[in-house]
Design a protein around this motif. Structure first.
Motif, PDB file in Angstrom:
ATOM      1  N   SER A   1     -10.742   8.971  -1.302  1.00 27.95           N
ATOM      2  CA  SER A   1      -9.804   8.352  -0.688  1.00 27.95           C
ATOM      3  C   SER A   1      -8.630   8.386  -1.510  1.00 27.95           C
ATOM      4  O   SER A   1      -7.402   7.783  -1.409  1.00 27.95           O
ATOM      5  CB  SER A   1      -9.852   7.363   0.308  1.00 27.95           C
ATOM      6  OG  SER A   1     -10.091   6.132  -0.397  1.00 27.95           O
ATOM      7  N   CYS A   2      -8.976   8.237  -3.078  1.00 29.28           N
ATOM      8  CA  CYS A   2      -7.672   8.061  -3.903  1.00 29.28           C
ATOM      9  C   CYS A   2      -7.849   9.140  -4.955  1.00 29.28           C
ATOM     10  O   CYS A   2      -8.592   9.304  -5.849  1.00 29.28           O
ATOM     11  CB  CYS A   2      -7.876   6.843  -4.896  1.00 29.28           C
ATOM     12  SG  CYS A   2      -6.308   6.514  -5.868  1.00 29.28           S
TER      13      CYS A   2
ATOM     14  N   LYS B   1      -1.301   4.569  -8.488  1.00 30.70           N
ATOM     15  CA  LYS B   1      -0.202   5.313  -8.430  1.00 30.70           C
ATOM     16  C   LYS B   1       0.929   4.531  -9.107  1.00 30.70           C
ATOM     17  O   LYS B   1       1.843   5.514  -9.680  1.00 30.70           O
ATOM     18  CB  LYS B   1      -0.124   5.657  -7.021  1.00 30.70           C
ATOM     19  CG  LYS B   1      -1.080   6.469  -6.411  1.00 30.70           C
ATOM     20  CD  LYS B   1      -0.867   7.705  -6.566  1.00 30.70           C
ATOM     21  CE  LYS B   1      -2.316   8.683  -6.102  1.00 30.70           C
ATOM     22  NZ  LYS B   1      -2.335   8.818  -4.635  1.00 30.70           N
TER      23      LYS B   1
ATOM     24  N   LEU C   1       0.897  -1.172  -0.001  1.00 29.72           N
ATOM     25  CA  LEU C   1       0.107  -0.041  -0.074  1.00 29.72           C
ATOM     26  C   LEU C   1       0.800   1.333  -0.084  1.00 29.72           C
ATOM     27  O   LEU C   1       0.369   2.293  -0.561  1.00 29.72           O
ATOM     28  CB  LEU C   1      -1.054   0.047   1.261  1.00 29.72           C
ATOM     29  CG  LEU C   1      -1.947  -0.838   1.207  1.00 29.72           C
ATOM     30  CD1 LEU C   1      -2.799  -0.747   2.465  1.00 29.72           C
ATOM     31  CD2 LEU C   1      -2.897  -0.949  -0.215  1.00 29.72           C
TER      32      LEU C   1
ATOM     33  N   GLU D   1      -1.017   4.534   0.425  1.00 25.84           N
ATOM     34  CA  GLU D   1      -2.057   4.573  -0.340  1.00 25.84           C
ATOM     35  C   GLU D   1      -3.529   3.968   0.401  1.00 25.84           C
ATOM     36  O   GLU D   1      -3.188   3.074   1.369  1.00 25.84           O
ATOM     37  CB  GLU D   1      -2.129   3.943  -1.724  1.00 25.84           C
ATOM     38  CG  GLU D   1      -1.021   4.806  -2.599  1.00 25.84           C
ATOM     39  CD  GLU D   1      -0.976   6.178  -2.807  1.00 25.84           C
ATOM     40  OE1 GLU D   1      -1.987   6.667  -2.649  1.00 25.84           O
ATOM     41  OE2 GLU D   1       0.081   6.681  -3.020  1.00 25.84           O
ATOM     42  N   SER D   2      -4.448   4.538   0.071  1.00 27.29           N
ATOM     43  CA  SER D   2      -5.849   4.049   0.831  1.00 27.29           C
ATOM     44  C   SER D   2      -6.337   2.560   0.294  1.00 27.29           C
ATOM     45  O   SER D   2      -7.078   1.993   1.180  1.00 27.29           O
ATOM     46  CB  SER D   2      -6.811   5.002   0.528  1.00 27.29           C
ATOM     47  OG  SER D   2      -7.281   5.046  -0.820  1.00 27.29           O
TER      48      SER D   2
ATOM     49  N   CYS E   1      -5.786   1.858  -5.370  1.00 25.91           N
ATOM     50  CA  CYS E   1      -5.070   3.214  -5.504  1.00 25.91           C
ATOM     51  C   CYS E   1      -3.610   3.023  -5.632  1.00 25.91           C
ATOM     52  O   CYS E   1      -2.758   3.670  -6.193  1.00 25.91           O
ATOM     53  CB  CYS E   1      -5.493   4.002  -4.322  1.00 25.91           C
ATOM     54  SG  CYS E   1      -5.216   5.636  -4.478  1.00 25.91           S
ATOM     55  N   ALA E   2      -2.938   2.065  -4.648  1.00 24.94           N
ATOM     56  CA  ALA E   2      -1.769   1.632  -5.052  1.00 24.94           C
ATOM     57  C   ALA E   2      -1.308   1.317  -6.342  1.00 24.94           C
ATOM     58  O   ALA E   2      -0.209   1.848  -6.850  1.00 24.94           O
ATOM     59  CB  ALA E   2      -1.221   0.919  -4.012  1.00 24.94           C
TER      60      ALA E   2
ATOM     61  N   TYR F   1      -7.904   6.284 -14.444  1.00 24.63           N
ATOM     62  CA  TYR F   1      -8.364   6.506 -12.820  1.00 24.63           C
ATOM     63  C   TYR F   1      -9.857   6.341 -12.726  1.00 24.63           C
ATOM     64  O   TYR F   1     -10.354   6.031 -11.692  1.00 24.63           O
ATOM     65  CB  TYR F   1      -8.180   8.036 -12.935  1.00 24.63           C
ATOM     66  CG  TYR F   1      -8.699   8.785 -11.453  1.00 24.63           C
ATOM     67  CD1 TYR F   1      -8.077   8.327 -10.199  1.00 24.63           C
ATOM     68  CD2 TYR F   1      -9.757   9.637 -11.242  1.00 24.63           C
ATOM     69  CE1 TYR F   1      -8.638   8.813  -9.171  1.00 24.63           C
ATOM     70  CE2 TYR F   1     -10.111  10.039 -10.058  1.00 24.63           C
ATOM     71  CZ  TYR F   1      -9.556   9.617  -9.084  1.00 24.63           C
ATOM     72  OH  TYR F   1     -10.026  10.204  -7.806  1.00 24.63           O
TER      73      TYR F   1
END
Ligand SMILES: *[C@@H]1O[C@H](CO)[C@@H](O)[C@H](O)[C@H]1NC(C)=O
Ligand SMILES: *[C@@H]1O[C@H](CO)[C@@H](O)[C@H](O)[C@H]1NC(C)=O
Ligand SMILES: *[C@@H]1O[C@H](CO)[C@@H](O)[C@H](O)[C@H]1NC(C)=O
Ligand SMILES: *[C@@H]1O[C@H](CO)[C@@H](O)[C@H](O)[C@H]1NC(C)=O
Length: 380
Positions: free
Chosen positions: A372-373, A336, A324, A327-328, A332-333, A365
């Motif tokens: 949260s992302c 990114k 993670l 990240e949330s 999301c990880a 995306y």
């Protein structure tokens, strides 16, 4: 750290090295070292399509015949691209994707939904995860195999637009039937690994790819890479995609409306998809969208818990990593990480490449979008 069922990602992409070494014909000439004026000339030579909007979500996600009269199997021709993913290869063999194996992201998203009932967000995430790092942003085309003249001239290095065969961008280690990049051919089926898979199905799955065979073989593949591949990478995103990949033959290839985890997918079906890239006779896609999560994923992960990690340059040096990294969520990880990878491939693009990259990152995306992302805009 153990990951939970929020893994909504995939890629049945195998494991290894097609490097810039294959880029040796004039069609794929390197543009490294050119001035930005010259890069602009390169872009002007291409029929620029650029980033296109996402296709809409499907309206029909029912159980249905997909090996139908409109989608006959045809052997690939010499120039047709096939690669590390048996599912995509099969979709190309039946014309759900262009038989050339070179497709737009929208064609790939629609094909994995139409042919297999992959869930829309998952389809979008995997497709753009591949497109950003292995696709041609200007022509809006991605090869499901190796580099192809059909995708258009390559972008400036270090980007390659080399298709899903490229190791270390999207395709990864410890795949079901493809060797790790370090160990051999990462994109063609390895018959030794395939025979190990069949043996595991016999020993643990009553001859089928059921939940127990899937769990055992995932673990066998991880142990094999730890023991033989000094640069084994099972971090972000490969940890998530590797486990997700192990759910696919059960979730997508079984021919049942709702795959039975104990009965699983027959050896005949497994042979058809993996060896021939062909739907079995009368093949029906599943009757509900599949996200690569849920009971199938949880059961496989719980059978032999393994942390995300990597070997550190020698065999048997497997060291856990923090997936993670602040990240949330897992998704999301992954998002990114792919953004970072894209930036590394395209450090300083000028228009129209820059606009195409920005559009494709925005598409990528959408499936991870949440409060949260936060979306990042490296090319705005
Ligand atoms: C196939 O896999 C076996 C077992 O991992 C390995 O020994 C062999 O080198 C691989 N072959 C290729 C072509 O990668
Ligand atoms: C194992 O497979 C055979 C057919 O191949 C079937 O008759 C039998 O019921 C299966 N056993 C279990 C426990 O599922
Ligand atoms: C797949 O399921 C359909 C519908 O039940 C059936 O007609 C067909 O024979 C099955 N195909 C295989 C290979 O099991
Ligand atoms: C992406 O790069 C940024 C800046 O270098 C770094 O802080 C972040 O940890 C990276 N994220 C991932 C998931 O690699």
């Amino acid at each position: 750290m153990q990951l939970v069922s929020t893994v909504v990602f995939i890629v049945a992409v195998g494991g290894a090295t097609v490097s810039a070494g294959v880029v040796n014909s004039q069609d794929y000439r390197s543009l490294a070292g050119l001035s930005s004026d010259e890069l602009d000339v390169y872009a002007r030579d291409i029929d620029v399509v650029g980033s296109q909007p996402l296709p809409p979500p499907p309206t029909d996600t029912t159980y249905k015949l997909v090996y139908d009269e409109e989608h006959p199997y045809v052997d690939p021709q010499t120039e047709d691209q096939r690669g590390p993913c048996p599912g995509l290869n099969t979709l190309a063999s039946h014309g759900y994707l262009p038989r050339s194996g070179v497709a737009t992201p929208a064609q790939i998203i629609n094909a994995v939904i139409e042919g297999f009932n992959m869930e829309y967000n998952l389809a979008t995430l995997v497709t753009y995860g591949g497109m950003l790092v292995d696709g041609n942003q200007l022509t809006n085309l991605l090869s499901i195999g190796g580099i192809s003249p059909l995708t258009g001239p390559s972008p400036p290095l270090p980007a390659l637009a080399g298709g899903l065969n490229v190791h270390g961008t999207f395709e990864g280690d410890a795949s079901t039937t493809r060797s790790d990049g370090y160990l051999g051919n990462n994109h063609d089926l390895n018959i030794t690994l395939f025979n190990q898979l069949i043996n595991t199905m016999d020993s643990f799955g009553n001859g089928s790819y059921n939940i127990h065979a899937a769990a055992e073989f995932r673990y066998i593949r991880i142990q094999d890479s730890i023991a033989r591949n000094p640069v084994f990478d099972f971090g972000n995103p490969r940890y998530a995609t590797g486990y997700a990949e192990s759910t696919f033959p059960l979730a997508f290839f079984s021919n049942a409306s709702e795959p039975d985890l104990e009965v699983g997918t027959s050896a005949d079906n497994i042979r058809s998809f993996f060896l021939q890239h062909k739907f079995p006779a009368g093949f029906h896609r599943r009757g509900s969208p599949f996200t690569a999560g849920g009971t199938i994923l949880n059961t496989i992960m719980a059978a032999h818990p393994v942390n995300p990690g990597m070997n550190t340059g020698t065999v048997n040096s497997y060291t856990p990593i923090d997936f993670l990294a602040g990240e949330s969520s897992i998704n999301c990880a992954i998002y990114k990480k792919v953004v970072n990878k894209t930036l590394a491939l395209y450090p300083n693009p000028t228009d129209p490449l820059r606009t195409a990259l920005a559009g494709n990152l925005h598409n990528f995306y959408q499936p991870v979008k949440s409060a949260s992302c936060a979306e990042v805009f490296p090319y705005s």
